[in-house]
Design a protein around this motif. Structure first.
Motif, PDB file in Angstrom:
ATOM      1  N   HIS A 128       5.345  -7.213  -3.984  1.00 30.68           N
ATOM      2  CA  HIS A 128       4.091  -7.612  -3.368  1.00 30.68           C
ATOM      3  C   HIS A 128       2.968  -6.612  -2.848  1.00 30.68           C
ATOM      4  CE1 HIS A 128       1.535 -10.694  -1.331  1.00 30.68           C
ATOM      5  NE2 HIS A 128       1.606  -9.955  -0.079  1.00 30.68           N
ATOM      6  N   LEU A 129       2.068  -6.431  -3.061  1.00 29.73           N
ATOM      7  CA  LEU A 129       1.208  -5.135  -2.474  1.00 29.73           C
ATOM      8  C   LEU A 129      -0.151  -5.660  -1.770  1.00 29.73           C
ATOM      9  CD1 LEU A 129       1.219  -2.860  -5.509  1.00 29.73           C
ATOM     10  CD2 LEU A 129       2.769  -2.796  -3.552  1.00 29.73           C
ATOM     11  N   VAL A 130      -0.337  -5.254  -0.688  1.00 25.98           N
ATOM     12  CA  VAL A 130      -1.495  -5.443  -0.038  1.00 25.98           C
ATOM     13  C   VAL A 130      -2.332  -4.153   0.423  1.00 25.98           C
ATOM     14  CG1 VAL A 130      -2.778  -6.547   1.977  1.00 25.98           C
ATOM     15  CG2 VAL A 130      -0.741  -7.728   0.915  1.00 25.98           C
ATOM     16  N   ASP A 131      -3.497  -4.151   0.165  1.00 25.26           N
ATOM     17  CA  ASP A 131      -4.519  -3.040   0.531  1.00 25.26           C
ATOM     18  C   ASP A 131      -4.774  -3.497   1.703  1.00 25.26           C
ATOM     19  OD1 ASP A 131      -6.480  -1.155   0.916  1.00 25.26           O
ATOM     20  OD2 ASP A 131      -7.447  -1.258  -1.011  1.00 25.26           O
ATOM     21  N   LEU A 132      -4.244  -2.968   2.958  1.00 19.91           N
ATOM     22  CA  LEU A 132      -4.863  -3.414   4.296  1.00 19.91           C
ATOM     23  C   LEU A 132      -6.224  -2.838   4.420  1.00 19.91           C
ATOM     24  CD1 LEU A 132      -1.672  -2.919   6.239  1.00 19.91           C
ATOM     25  CD2 LEU A 132      -2.737  -5.054   5.760  1.00 19.91           C
ATOM     26  N   ASN A 133      -6.665  -1.480   3.934  1.00 14.16           N
ATOM     27  CA  ASN A 133      -7.895  -1.029   4.460  1.00 14.16           C
ATOM     28  C   ASN A 133      -8.935  -1.853   3.636  1.00 14.16           C
ATOM     29  OD1 ASN A 133      -6.034   1.643   4.000  1.00 14.16           O
ATOM     30  ND2 ASN A 133      -7.115   1.495   6.007  1.00 14.16           N
ATOM     31  N   GLY A 134      -8.583  -2.408   2.518  1.00 18.75           N
ATOM     32  CA  GLY A 134      -9.245  -3.063   1.557  1.00 18.75           C
ATOM     33  C   GLY A 134      -9.677  -4.283   1.905  1.00 18.75           C
ATOM     34  N   ALA A 135      -8.600  -5.030   2.550  1.00 21.42           N
ATOM     35  CA  ALA A 135      -8.892  -6.166   3.154  1.00 21.42           C
ATOM     36  C   ALA A 135      -9.793  -6.265   4.290  1.00 21.42           C
ATOM     37  CB  ALA A 135      -7.447  -6.702   3.750  1.00 21.42           C
ATOM     38  N   PHE A 136     -10.002  -5.269   4.973  1.00 23.24           N
ATOM     39  CA  PHE A 136     -10.922  -5.204   6.091  1.00 23.24           C
ATOM     40  C   PHE A 136     -12.344  -4.840   5.639  1.00 23.24           C
ATOM     41  CE2 PHE A 136      -7.163  -5.488   8.743  1.00 23.24           C
ATOM     42  CZ  PHE A 136      -7.780  -6.114   9.963  1.00 23.24           C
ATOM     43  N   ALA A 137     -12.338  -3.816   4.525  1.00 23.60           N
ATOM     44  CA  ALA A 137     -13.786  -3.218   3.947  1.00 23.60           C
ATOM     45  C   ALA A 137     -14.120  -4.375   3.042  1.00 23.60           C
ATOM     46  CB  ALA A 137     -13.325  -2.113   3.450  1.00 23.60           C
ATOM     47  N   PRO A 180     -11.725  -2.201  -2.672  1.00 25.44           N
ATOM     48  CA  PRO A 180     -10.606  -1.443  -2.984  1.00 25.44           C
ATOM     49  C   PRO A 180     -10.471  -0.016  -2.146  1.00 25.44           C
ATOM     50  CG  PRO A 180     -11.042  -2.199  -5.089  1.00 25.44           C
ATOM     51  CD  PRO A 180     -12.307  -2.524  -3.763  1.00 25.44           C
ATOM     52  N   LYS A 181      -9.601   0.314  -1.300  1.00 27.26           N
ATOM     53  CA  LYS A 181      -9.481   1.563  -0.461  1.00 27.26           C
ATOM     54  C   LYS A 181      -8.218   2.264  -0.568  1.00 27.26           C
ATOM     55  CE  LYS A 181     -13.221   1.365   1.788  1.00 27.26           C
ATOM     56  NZ  LYS A 181     -14.462   2.169   1.625  1.00 27.26           N
ATOM     57  N   ASN A 182      -7.208   1.974  -1.565  1.00 30.27           N
ATOM     58  CA  ASN A 182      -5.955   2.691  -1.471  1.00 30.27           C
ATOM     59  C   ASN A 182      -5.797   2.641  -3.250  1.00 30.27           C
ATOM     60  OD1 ASN A 182      -4.078   3.314   0.817  1.00 30.27           O
ATOM     61  ND2 ASN A 182      -5.393   1.365   1.479  1.00 30.27           N
ATOM     62  N   LEU A 183      -6.892   2.984  -3.939  1.00 30.30           N
ATOM     63  CA  LEU A 183      -6.675   3.073  -5.531  1.00 30.30           C
ATOM     64  C   LEU A 183      -5.597   4.163  -5.927  1.00 30.30           C
ATOM     65  CD1 LEU A 183      -9.994   2.408  -6.803  1.00 30.30           C
ATOM     66  CD2 LEU A 183      -7.987   1.138  -7.626  1.00 30.30           C
ATOM     67  N   GLU A 184      -5.663   5.150  -5.104  1.00 32.09           N
ATOM     68  CA  GLU A 184      -4.745   6.153  -5.792  1.00 32.09           C
ATOM     69  C   GLU A 184      -3.436   6.186  -5.801  1.00 32.09           C
ATOM     70  OE1 GLU A 184      -3.753   9.542  -7.871  1.00 32.09           O
ATOM     71  OE2 GLU A 184      -5.533   8.743  -7.598  1.00 32.09           O
ATOM     72  N   GLN A 185      -3.032   5.306  -4.595  1.00 31.18           N
ATOM     73  CA  GLN A 185      -1.541   4.998  -4.518  1.00 31.18           C
ATOM     74  C   GLN A 185      -1.235   3.865  -5.223  1.00 31.18           C
ATOM     75  OE1 GLN A 185       0.674   6.430  -2.653  1.00 31.18           O
ATOM     76  NE2 GLN A 185      -0.729   8.066  -1.912  1.00 31.18           N
ATOM     77  N   ILE A 186      -2.105   2.810  -5.597  1.00 35.01           N
ATOM     78  CA  ILE A 186      -1.797   1.842  -6.266  1.00 35.01           C
ATOM     79  C   ILE A 186      -1.639   2.305  -7.772  1.00 35.01           C
ATOM     80  CG2 ILE A 186      -2.609  -0.208  -7.519  1.00 35.01           C
ATOM     81  CD1 ILE A 186      -4.298  -0.572  -4.773  1.00 35.01           C
ATOM     82  N   ARG A 187      -2.562   3.128  -8.155  1.00 37.61           N
ATOM     83  CA  ARG A 187      -2.479   4.077  -9.542  1.00 37.61           C
ATOM     84  C   ARG A 187      -0.901   4.451  -9.671  1.00 37.61           C
ATOM     85  NH1 ARG A 187      -6.841   6.308  -9.389  1.00 37.61           N
ATOM     86  NH2 ARG A 187      -8.077   4.915 -10.498  1.00 37.61           N
ATOM     87  N   LEU A 188      -0.651   5.423  -8.512  1.00 38.07           N
ATOM     88  CA  LEU A 188       0.571   6.031  -8.434  1.00 38.07           C
ATOM     89  C   LEU A 188       1.905   5.083  -8.559  1.00 38.07           C
ATOM     90  CD1 LEU A 188       0.151   8.827  -6.200  1.00 38.07           C
ATOM     91  CD2 LEU A 188       0.459   9.162  -8.444  1.00 38.07           C
ATOM     92  N   ILE A 189       1.880   3.967  -8.075  1.00 38.66           N
ATOM     93  CA  ILE A 189       2.875   2.698  -8.303  1.00 38.66           C
ATOM     94  C   ILE A 189       3.017   2.391  -9.490  1.00 38.66           C
ATOM     95  CG2 ILE A 189       3.337   0.426  -7.423  1.00 38.66           C
ATOM     96  CD1 ILE A 189       2.179   1.175  -4.717  1.00 38.66           C
ATOM     97  N   ARG A 190       1.662   2.101 -10.370  1.00 33.58           N
ATOM     98  CA  ARG A 190       1.586   1.438 -11.776  1.00 33.58           C
ATOM     99  C   ARG A 190       2.225   2.510 -12.442  1.00 33.58           C
ATOM    100  NH1 ARG A 190       2.700  -3.061 -13.134  1.00 33.58           N
ATOM    101  NH2 ARG A 190       4.643  -2.003 -12.918  1.00 33.58           N
ATOM    102  N   GLN A 191       2.022   3.554 -12.548  1.00 32.95           N
ATOM    103  CA  GLN A 191       2.421   4.783 -13.467  1.00 32.95           C
ATOM    104  C   GLN A 191       3.978   4.943 -13.331  1.00 32.95           C
ATOM    105  OE1 GLN A 191      -0.428   8.145 -12.340  1.00 32.95           O
ATOM    106  NE2 GLN A 191      -1.916   7.400 -13.565  1.00 32.95           N
ATOM    107  N   ASN A 192       4.579   4.760 -12.240  1.00 37.53           N
ATOM    108  CA  ASN A 192       5.888   5.308 -11.878  1.00 37.53           C
ATOM    109  C   ASN A 192       6.802   4.194 -11.999  1.00 37.53           C
ATOM    110  OD1 ASN A 192       5.757   8.345 -11.045  1.00 37.53           O
ATOM    111  ND2 ASN A 192       4.090   7.682 -10.228  1.00 37.53           N
ATOM    112  N   CYS A 193       6.497   2.763 -11.841  1.00 35.87           N
ATOM    113  CA  CYS A 193       7.182   1.777 -11.620  1.00 35.87           C
ATOM    114  C   CYS A 193       7.016   0.717 -12.832  1.00 35.87           C
ATOM    115  CB  CYS A 193       7.165   1.354 -10.412  1.00 35.87           C
ATOM    116  SG  CYS A 193       7.209   2.418  -8.879  1.00 35.87           S
ATOM    117  N   ASN A 194       8.072  -0.013 -13.163  1.00 35.02           N
ATOM    118  CA  ASN A 194       7.993  -1.134 -14.417  1.00 35.02           C
ATOM    119  C   ASN A 194       8.115  -2.335 -13.931  1.00 35.02           C
ATOM    120  OD1 ASN A 194       7.552   0.977 -16.656  1.00 35.02           O
ATOM    121  ND2 ASN A 194       9.888   1.279 -16.167  1.00 35.02           N
TER     122      ASN A 194
END
Length: 232
Positions: A48-57, A60-74
Protein backbone atom coordinates in the motif's frame (compact mmCIF):
# COMPACT_ATOMS: atom_id res chain seq x y z
CA UNK A 1 -7.34 -11.76 5.03
CA UNK A 2 -4.74 -9.83 3.06
CA UNK A 3 -1.95 -7.98 4.87
CA UNK A 4 -0.90 -4.75 3.15
CA UNK A 5 2.51 -3.46 4.29
CA UNK A 6 2.39 0.34 3.93
CA UNK A 7 4.82 2.99 2.72
CA UNK A 8 4.07 6.70 2.89
CA UNK A 9 6.15 8.79 0.50
CA UNK A 10 7.24 12.27 1.52
CA UNK A 11 9.93 14.20 -0.35
CA UNK A 12 11.10 10.96 -1.96
CA UNK A 13 11.57 9.14 1.34
CA UNK A 14 9.60 6.42 3.13
CA UNK A 15 8.05 7.89 6.27
CA UNK A 16 5.24 7.33 8.75
CA UNK A 17 3.08 10.03 10.28
CA UNK A 18 1.21 10.24 13.58
CA UNK A 19 -2.48 11.08 13.18
CA UNK A 20 -1.80 12.36 9.67
CA UNK A 21 0.29 15.36 10.76
CA UNK A 22 2.99 16.07 8.16
CA UNK A 23 5.27 17.63 10.76
CA UNK A 24 5.27 14.30 12.63
CA UNK A 25 6.95 12.47 9.74
CA UNK A 26 9.59 9.96 10.82
CA UNK A 27 11.91 8.80 8.05
CA UNK A 28 12.44 5.04 7.78
CA UNK A 29 14.19 4.80 4.42
CA UNK A 30 15.82 7.03 1.81
CA UNK A 31 15.26 4.31 -0.81
CA UNK A 32 11.59 3.30 -0.70
CA UNK A 33 11.88 0.79 -3.52
CA UNK A 34 14.30 -1.30 -1.44
CA UNK A 35 11.71 -1.37 1.33
CA UNK A 36 9.06 -2.58 -1.10
CA UNK A 37 11.49 -5.26 -2.28
CA UNK A 38 11.88 -6.38 1.33
CA UNK A 39 8.10 -6.79 1.64
CA UNK A 40 8.03 -8.69 -1.63
CA UNK A 41 10.76 -11.05 -0.46
CA UNK A 42 8.81 -11.65 2.77
CA UNK A 43 5.96 -12.93 0.64
CA UNK A 44 3.60 -9.94 0.57
CA UNK A 45 1.05 -10.02 -2.24
CA UNK A 46 0.27 -6.30 -2.07
CA UNK A 47 2.01 -3.12 -0.87
CA UNK A 48 0.00 0.00 0.00
CA UNK A 49 1.56 3.29 -1.15
CA UNK A 50 0.55 6.87 -0.34
CA UNK A 51 1.98 9.97 -1.98
CA UNK A 52 1.71 12.27 1.05
CA UNK A 53 2.91 15.37 -0.79
CA UNK A 54 0.41 14.58 -3.51
CA UNK A 55 -2.43 14.24 -0.99
CA UNK A 56 -1.91 17.84 0.09
CA UNK A 57 -1.10 19.23 -3.37
CA UNK A 58 -3.88 17.41 -5.22
CA UNK A 59 -1.48 16.09 -7.86
CA UNK A 60 1.36 13.53 -8.07
CA UNK A 61 4.51 14.63 -6.23
CA UNK A 62 6.59 11.46 -5.78
CA UNK A 63 6.47 10.09 -9.32
CA UNK A 64 10.15 9.25 -9.57
CA UNK A 65 10.08 7.10 -6.43
CA UNK A 66 6.88 5.42 -7.54
CA UNK A 67 8.48 4.68 -10.92
CA UNK A 68 11.54 3.18 -9.22
CA UNK A 69 9.34 1.00 -7.03
CA UNK A 70 7.46 -0.35 -10.03
CA UNK A 71 10.63 -0.94 -12.06
CA UNK A 72 12.36 -2.86 -9.28
CA UNK A 73 9.50 -4.79 -7.66
CA UNK A 74 6.92 -7.32 -8.85
CA UNK A 75 4.50 -7.16 -5.91
CA UNK A 76 1.04 -5.68 -6.58
CA UNK A 77 0.82 -1.99 -5.75
CA UNK A 78 -2.14 0.11 -4.67
CA UNK A 79 -1.58 3.86 -4.55
CA UNK A 80 -3.40 6.87 -3.17
CA UNK A 81 -2.69 10.53 -2.55
CA UNK A 82 -3.73 13.44 -4.74
CA UNK A 83 -5.51 11.49 -7.46
CA UNK A 84 -8.22 13.87 -8.62
CA UNK A 85 -8.76 13.24 -12.35
CA UNK A 86 -8.82 10.55 -15.02
CA UNK A 87 -5.55 11.68 -16.58
CA UNK A 88 -3.71 10.94 -13.32
CA UNK A 89 -5.40 7.55 -13.06
CA UNK A 90 -4.30 6.66 -16.58
CA UNK A 91 -0.78 7.90 -15.91
CA UNK A 92 -0.39 5.66 -12.89
CA UNK A 93 -1.92 2.63 -14.62
CA UNK A 94 0.48 3.11 -17.53
CA UNK A 95 3.26 3.20 -14.97
CA UNK A 96 2.15 -0.23 -13.80
CA UNK A 97 0.22 0.54 -10.60
CA UNK A 98 -2.38 -2.18 -10.01
CA UNK A 99 -5.05 -0.22 -8.13
CA UNK A 100 -5.71 3.46 -7.45
CA UNK A 101 -7.22 4.82 -4.26
CA UNK A 102 -9.59 7.79 -4.52
CA UNK A 103 -10.19 9.63 -1.28
CA UNK A 104 -11.08 13.33 -1.14
CA UNK A 105 -12.66 13.24 -4.59
CA UNK A 106 -15.05 10.52 -3.37
CA UNK A 107 -16.63 13.08 -1.05
CA UNK A 108 -16.65 15.97 -3.50
CA UNK A 109 -17.59 14.12 -6.69
CA UNK A 110 -18.90 10.59 -6.02
CA UNK A 111 -20.28 10.33 -9.54
CA UNK A 112 -16.78 10.77 -10.94
CA UNK A 113 -15.49 7.98 -8.70
CA UNK A 114 -18.30 5.67 -9.81
CA UNK A 115 -17.51 6.43 -13.45
CA UNK A 116 -13.84 5.66 -12.89
CA UNK A 117 -14.66 2.44 -11.02
CA UNK A 118 -16.59 1.25 -14.06
CA UNK A 119 -13.44 1.56 -16.18
CA UNK A 120 -10.43 1.09 -13.90
CA UNK A 121 -9.33 -0.82 -10.75
CA UNK A 122 -10.41 1.66 -8.07
CA UNK A 123 -10.56 1.57 -4.28
CA UNK A 124 -12.24 4.28 -2.21
CA UNK A 125 -10.33 5.65 0.76
CA UNK A 126 -12.55 6.69 3.65
CA UNK A 127 -10.58 8.46 6.35
CA UNK A 128 -12.51 9.50 9.44
CA UNK A 129 -12.10 11.69 12.51
CA UNK A 130 -14.67 10.82 15.18
CA UNK A 131 -16.80 9.16 12.52
CA UNK A 132 -16.74 12.06 10.05
CA UNK A 133 -14.86 12.01 6.75
CA UNK A 134 -11.51 13.80 6.60
CA UNK A 135 -10.29 15.16 3.25
CA UNK A 136 -7.37 17.01 1.65
CA UNK A 137 -4.65 14.95 3.26
CA UNK A 138 -6.71 14.86 6.46
CA UNK A 139 -6.31 18.62 6.71
CA UNK A 140 -10.09 19.16 6.75
CA UNK A 141 -12.99 17.29 8.34
CA UNK A 142 -16.23 17.30 6.36
CA UNK A 143 -19.81 17.14 7.66
CA UNK A 144 -20.35 13.71 6.09
CA UNK A 145 -20.48 10.58 8.20
CA UNK A 146 -18.06 7.87 7.11
CA UNK A 147 -20.82 5.25 7.08
CA UNK A 148 -22.96 7.41 4.77
CA UNK A 149 -20.06 7.73 2.33
CA UNK A 150 -19.51 3.97 2.47
CA UNK A 151 -23.18 3.36 1.75
CA UNK A 152 -22.97 5.62 -1.30
CA UNK A 153 -20.53 3.19 -2.90
CA UNK A 154 -22.44 0.00 -2.08
CA UNK A 155 -23.10 -0.93 -5.73
CA UNK A 156 -20.58 1.31 -7.47
CA UNK A 157 -18.19 -1.38 -8.68
CA UNK A 158 -15.24 -0.28 -6.55
CA UNK A 159 -12.82 -3.10 -5.72
CA UNK A 160 -12.40 -2.17 -2.07
CA UNK A 161 -12.94 0.44 0.60
CA UNK A 162 -9.96 1.36 2.73
CA UNK A 163 -11.11 2.89 6.00
CA UNK A 164 -8.75 4.73 8.33
CA UNK A 165 -9.42 5.94 11.85
CA UNK A 166 -7.24 9.06 11.64
CA UNK A 167 -7.13 9.48 15.41
CA UNK A 168 -5.37 6.14 15.74
CA UNK A 169 -3.18 6.25 12.65
CA UNK A 170 0.51 5.94 13.47
CA UNK A 171 -0.17 5.74 17.21
CA UNK A 172 0.19 1.97 17.76
CA UNK A 173 -2.91 2.24 19.95
CA UNK A 174 -4.82 -0.64 18.38
CA UNK A 175 -7.01 -0.91 15.30
CA UNK A 176 -10.64 0.23 15.43
CA UNK A 177 -12.41 -3.05 14.69
CA UNK A 178 -15.92 -1.69 15.32
CA UNK A 179 -15.45 1.23 12.92
CA UNK A 180 -14.11 -1.10 10.23
CA UNK A 181 -17.11 -3.40 10.64
CA UNK A 182 -19.51 -0.46 10.38
CA UNK A 183 -17.95 0.53 7.06
CA UNK A 184 -17.96 -3.04 5.76
CA UNK A 185 -21.62 -3.55 6.66
CA UNK A 186 -22.74 -0.16 5.34
CA UNK A 187 -21.10 -0.72 1.95
CA UNK A 188 -21.12 -4.47 1.40
CA UNK A 189 -17.78 -3.88 -0.34
CA UNK A 190 -14.52 -5.64 0.52
CA UNK A 191 -13.17 -3.50 3.36
CA UNK A 192 -9.55 -2.97 4.40
CA UNK A 193 -8.77 -1.71 7.91
CA UNK A 194 -6.17 0.98 8.53
CA UNK A 195 -4.94 3.05 11.45
CA UNK A 196 -3.49 2.11 14.80
CA UNK A 197 -2.43 -1.49 14.17
CA UNK A 198 -0.13 -2.36 17.05
CA UNK A 199 0.59 -6.09 17.08
CA UNK A 200 -0.58 -9.52 16.03
CA UNK A 201 -3.65 -9.33 18.28
CA UNK A 202 -5.06 -6.58 16.05
CA UNK A 203 -4.76 -8.76 12.99
CA UNK A 204 -6.32 -11.69 14.80
CA UNK A 205 -9.21 -9.50 16.02
CA UNK A 206 -9.97 -8.36 12.48
CA UNK A 207 -9.65 -11.87 11.11
CA UNK A 208 -12.00 -13.22 13.79
CA UNK A 209 -14.85 -11.05 12.48
CA UNK A 210 -14.92 -12.98 9.24
CA UNK A 211 -16.05 -9.78 7.53
CA UNK A 212 -12.84 -7.81 6.95
CA UNK A 213 -10.96 -8.30 3.68
CA UNK A 214 -7.58 -6.90 4.70
CA UNK A 215 -5.48 -4.71 6.96
CA UNK A 216 -2.79 -2.11 6.36
CA UNK A 217 0.28 -2.36 8.56
CA UNK A 218 2.72 0.53 8.78
CA UNK A 219 4.36 1.79 11.92
CA UNK A 220 3.93 -1.53 13.76
CA UNK A 221 6.32 -3.10 11.25
CA UNK A 222 8.81 -0.23 11.32
CA UNK A 223 8.87 -0.06 15.10
CA UNK A 224 9.17 -3.83 15.45
CA UNK A 225 5.95 -4.50 17.35
CA UNK A 226 4.76 -7.01 14.75
CA UNK A 227 6.49 -9.76 12.79
CA UNK A 228 4.93 -9.63 9.34
CA UNK A 229 6.75 -12.76 8.18
CA UNK A 230 4.34 -14.80 10.28
CA UNK A 231 1.44 -13.75 8.08
CA UNK A 232 2.82 -14.43 4.61
Amino acid sequence: MTIFPAIDLKDGKAVRLTKGAMESAKIYSDTPWELVKTFEEMGAEWVHLVDLNGAFAGEPKNLEQIRLIRQNCNVKLELGGGIRDEATIKRYLELGIDRLILGSIAVKDPDFVKAMAAKYPIAVGIDAVDGYVAVEGWGEVSSMKATDLARAFADAGVEAIICTDVGRDGTLSGVNVDFTLEIARASGVATIASGGVRDESDIEALRATGEIEGVIVGKAFYEGTIDLKRFF
